[in-house]
Design a protein around this motif. Sequence first.
Motif, PDB file in Angstrom:
ATOM      1  N   GLU A 143      -0.585   4.712   0.825  1.00 42.49           N
ATOM      2  CA  GLU A 143       0.836   5.055   0.680  1.00 42.49           C
ATOM      3  C   GLU A 143       1.695   3.868   1.142  1.00 42.49           C
ATOM      4  N   PHE A 144       1.351   2.682   0.623  1.00 46.33           N
ATOM      5  CA  PHE A 144       2.002   1.461   1.098  1.00 46.33           C
ATOM      6  C   PHE A 144       3.500   1.474   0.831  1.00 46.33           C
ATOM      7  N   ASP A 145       3.915   2.112  -0.244  1.00 50.04           N
ATOM      8  CA  ASP A 145       5.346   2.169  -0.545  1.00 50.04           C
ATOM      9  C   ASP A 145       6.091   3.005   0.494  1.00 50.04           C
ATOM     10  N   LYS A 146       5.432   4.057   1.011  1.00 59.00           N
ATOM     11  CA  LYS A 146       6.053   4.863   2.059  1.00 59.00           C
ATOM     12  C   LYS A 146       6.183   4.061   3.348  1.00 59.00           C
ATOM     13  N   SER A 147       5.182   3.245   3.662  1.00 55.55           N
ATOM     14  CA  SER A 147       5.269   2.386   4.841  1.00 55.55           C
ATOM     15  C   SER A 147       6.450   1.429   4.729  1.00 55.55           C
ATOM     16  N   LEU A 148       6.676   0.908   3.523  1.00 48.81           N
ATOM     17  CA  LEU A 148       7.810   0.005   3.321  1.00 48.81           C
ATOM     18  C   LEU A 148       9.129   0.764   3.459  1.00 48.81           C
ATOM     19  N   GLU A 149       9.182   1.983   2.898  1.00 44.99           N
ATOM     20  CA  GLU A 149      10.395   2.800   3.015  1.00 44.99           C
ATOM     21  C   GLU A 149      10.739   3.080   4.464  1.00 44.99           C
ATOM     22  N   LEU A 150       9.722   3.245   5.293  1.00 48.71           N
ATOM     23  CA  LEU A 150       9.930   3.577   6.704  1.00 48.71           C
ATOM     24  C   LEU A 150      10.217   2.350   7.559  1.00 48.71           C
ATOM     25  N   GLN A 172      -8.466  -6.319  -0.825  1.00 49.30           N
ATOM     26  CA  GLN A 172      -7.325  -5.473  -0.501  1.00 49.30           C
ATOM     27  C   GLN A 172      -7.265  -4.311  -1.491  1.00 49.30           C
ATOM     28  N   VAL A 173      -6.975  -3.128  -0.958  1.00 47.10           N
ATOM     29  CA  VAL A 173      -6.828  -1.932  -1.788  1.00 47.10           C
ATOM     30  C   VAL A 173      -5.470  -1.333  -1.477  1.00 47.10           C
ATOM     31  N   LEU A 174      -4.598  -1.259  -2.474  1.00 48.02           N
ATOM     32  CA  LEU A 174      -3.274  -0.661  -2.317  1.00 48.02           C
ATOM     33  C   LEU A 174      -3.284   0.712  -2.974  1.00 48.02           C
ATOM     34  N   VAL A 175      -2.833   1.725  -2.240  1.00 46.85           N
ATOM     35  CA  VAL A 175      -2.893   3.099  -2.726  1.00 46.85           C
ATOM     36  C   VAL A 175      -1.499   3.703  -2.685  1.00 46.85           C
ATOM     37  N   SER A 176      -1.122   4.395  -3.757  1.00 42.21           N
ATOM     38  CA  SER A 176       0.193   5.027  -3.809  1.00 42.21           C
ATOM     39  C   SER A 176       0.165   6.204  -4.774  1.00 42.21           C
ATOM     40  N   ALA A 177       1.097   7.110  -4.586  1.00 42.48           N
ATOM     41  CA  ALA A 177       1.291   8.204  -5.540  1.00 42.48           C
ATOM     42  C   ALA A 177       2.396   7.882  -6.532  1.00 42.48           C
ATOM     43  N   THR A 178       3.038   6.713  -6.366  1.00 48.12           N
ATOM     44  CA  THR A 178       4.182   6.344  -7.193  1.00 48.12           C
ATOM     45  C   THR A 178       3.863   5.114  -8.019  1.00 48.12           C
ATOM     46  N   HIS A 179       4.092   5.194  -9.327  1.00 47.54           N
ATOM     47  CA  HIS A 179       3.824   4.069 -10.218  1.00 47.54           C
ATOM     48  C   HIS A 179       5.046   3.153 -10.269  1.00 47.54           C
ATOM     49  N   GLY A 180       4.795   1.855 -10.433  1.00 50.11           N
ATOM     50  CA  GLY A 180       5.877   0.903 -10.641  1.00 50.11           C
ATOM     51  C   GLY A 180       6.519   0.378  -9.382  1.00 50.11           C
ATOM     52  N   ILE A 181       5.921   0.600  -8.211  1.00 53.61           N
ATOM     53  CA  ILE A 181       6.471   0.105  -6.958  1.00 53.61           C
ATOM     54  C   ILE A 181       6.261  -1.406  -6.874  1.00 53.61           C
ATOM     55  N   GLU A 182       7.293  -2.128  -6.496  1.00 47.93           N
ATOM     56  CA  GLU A 182       7.178  -3.585  -6.363  1.00 47.93           C
ATOM     57  C   GLU A 182       6.314  -3.925  -5.152  1.00 47.93           C
ATOM     58  N   ILE A 183       5.345  -4.783  -5.372  1.00 49.54           N
ATOM     59  CA  ILE A 183       4.433  -5.190  -4.300  1.00 49.54           C
ATOM     60  C   ILE A 183       5.056  -6.356  -3.544  1.00 49.54           C
ATOM     61  N   PRO A 184       5.191  -6.246  -2.218  1.00 50.65           N
ATOM     62  CA  PRO A 184       5.856  -7.307  -1.457  1.00 50.65           C
ATOM     63  C   PRO A 184       5.079  -8.622  -1.486  1.00 50.65           C
ATOM     64  N   GLU A 185       5.793  -9.719  -1.237  1.00 51.32           N
ATOM     65  CA  GLU A 185       5.202 -11.051  -1.362  1.00 51.32           C
ATOM     66  C   GLU A 185       4.081 -11.305  -0.361  1.00 51.32           C
ATOM     67  N   PHE A 186       4.145 -10.673   0.820  1.00 51.18           N
ATOM     68  CA  PHE A 186       3.121 -10.974   1.822  1.00 51.18           C
ATOM     69  C   PHE A 186       1.745 -10.452   1.424  1.00 51.18           C
ATOM     70  N   ILE A 187       1.691  -9.552   0.430  1.00 46.67           N
ATOM     71  CA  ILE A 187       0.407  -9.062  -0.082  1.00 46.67           C
ATOM     72  C   ILE A 187       0.045  -9.913  -1.294  1.00 46.67           C
ATOM     73  N   ARG A 188      -0.831 -10.852  -1.117  1.00 47.96           N
ATOM     74  CA  ARG A 188      -1.234 -11.758  -2.201  1.00 47.96           C
ATOM     75  C   ARG A 188      -2.509 -11.218  -2.836  1.00 47.96           C
TER      76      ARG A 188
END
Length: 441
Positions: free
Chosen positions: A144-151, A170-186
Motif C-alpha cells: 500500500e505504498f500510495d497510502k504511505s505517501l498519502e500519510l 523491489q515489490v510495490l503493492v497497491s489497490a489503486t492503479h495509475g499511482i505515480e511512483i516517487p523518484e527515490f524508488i528506482r
Amino acid sequence: MIPSQQTAPILANLGITALNTMQEAASRAIAQDHDTVLVAPTGSGKTIAFLLPILGLLKPNQPTVQCLVLAPSRELALQIEQVWKKMATGFKVNSCYGGHPVETEIKNLSNPPALLVGTPGRIADHLDRRSFDTEGIHTLVLDEFDKSLELGFHDEMSFIVRQLPNLRKQVLVSATHGIEIPEFIRLRNPQTVIHEANEESLAALTMKVVYSPEKDKIETLFNLLCTLDSEPALIFLNHREAAERTRDELSQRGIQAQVYHGGMEQPDRERALIQFRNGSIRYLITTDLAARGLDIPEMKYVIHYHLPLKGHEFVHRNGRTARMHASGTAYVILSRDEPRPDYLPDSLPEYGILSDFQTLPDPPDFVTLYVSGGRKNKLNKIDIVGFFGQKGQLDKGDLGRIDVQDFISFAAVKRDKVQNLLARIRDEKMKGKKYKIEIAR
C-alpha cells in the motif's frame, strides 16, 4: 518459485486449497529477476501473493534480515506478520510500529528475523539507532505504498531505501492503479501485474442511495441500521470528530457502535478492531483508515455517511464488502440538495426507509473479555480455551475468537454466559498464576 509439493502445506496452514489467478501471476512475477508492481483490489489476497514467492528467496543459514516489508499502518504490519506466522515457514518474523516501547523491538531485533515488517516511521527510527544490520536485505516490499505517501511518509521511505546497499528486488503493492511512483524508488526492468475486479465480483456488489430529508443524516442512519437485520456494517465518515459524534448520537438512540480513526491511541484502535472482528460490536464508525489494509472478513454492508473526496477511496471502501465470492451492499446516504461527485453513478436505485418507529438491532452475540497475560507470560489460545472450559464451565460454542498479544489477551464469550463465567473463575489460577479477567472497556 517454490515447488508445489512445498506450497501445499503452507496453503493448508492458511486455510486455502489453491492460489487465485492474481496470486499465481504475482508469484511468477516476483520469483523472476526483476522488480514487480502489483495492483489488485482490496480483499483479493495481495498479502499471500507477495509473501509466498518471498519465501523462495530466503536463505535458511543467513543470520540477518533478508526481506523488509513497509506498511502504512500498525494494523497492516501486524496483519502481514500474522499471515507469515500462519504460513509456518520456519523463518522468524518481527513487526515494528509506533505505539509501544521501542526497547521491546530492539530486544527482538538482537536475534534478527529473516522477514522484518514495519511502518516507515518506526523502521527509520531503528535505522537511526542501528538496531539491525541492513547488509543482508536483498528484497524490499512497499505494501500500500500510495497510502504511505498519502500519510506523509515520503522522507522516511526515501531514507530507508538509501540505507539498503545490497537491494536486488523491489515489490510495490497497491489497490489503486495509475499511482505515480516517487523518484527515490528506482525500479529495475519492472513487471506490472494488474488484477481488475472481475465481472462476478462487480455483480456481487449492490449499491443503493438512501435520501435523508434533513441535512443532518443521523436519523436516516439510525433508521437504516434498524432495517439491516442486525448484520454488522462499516460506516464511513470523512472526519474523526464526526465519527465520534455519530457514535455518541447512535448510543443515545440505543445502538452501540465503536469508532476507529487515526487520532486514537494505538491500543484503543486495536481494541476497537478486536471487538468488531469477534462480534462484540456490530457497527464500526470509521474514516478512510479502514478502507483498505485491514483484516475485516465477510462484511455484508458498507455505509457511506459521508462520500470521500476521491473516487478511488470510494472504490476502496466498497472493497470491504462483496469479497471472495460473497455478495454485499453499499449504501450511500445523501441529503436531497447534496452535490453528487462525478464518480457516483447517476442511476443508483433508491432504498426507501419507513419513518415510523424502527425495531432496534439485536445486541451483539458476544462480549469481549480482557485477560492480563499474553505470549510473553507463556499463555496461548489453548490455555485460555482450557481454562474457560474447565474452570468456567463454558461449552465449545460459548467461546468465540481469541486474540493473544505479547502481554494481554482478549476472548469473545457469549453474552448470556459472561457473568457466570466471571463468578466461577474469580479466584482461580491459569497455569499456576492469577490473572485479571474482566469485561474489556
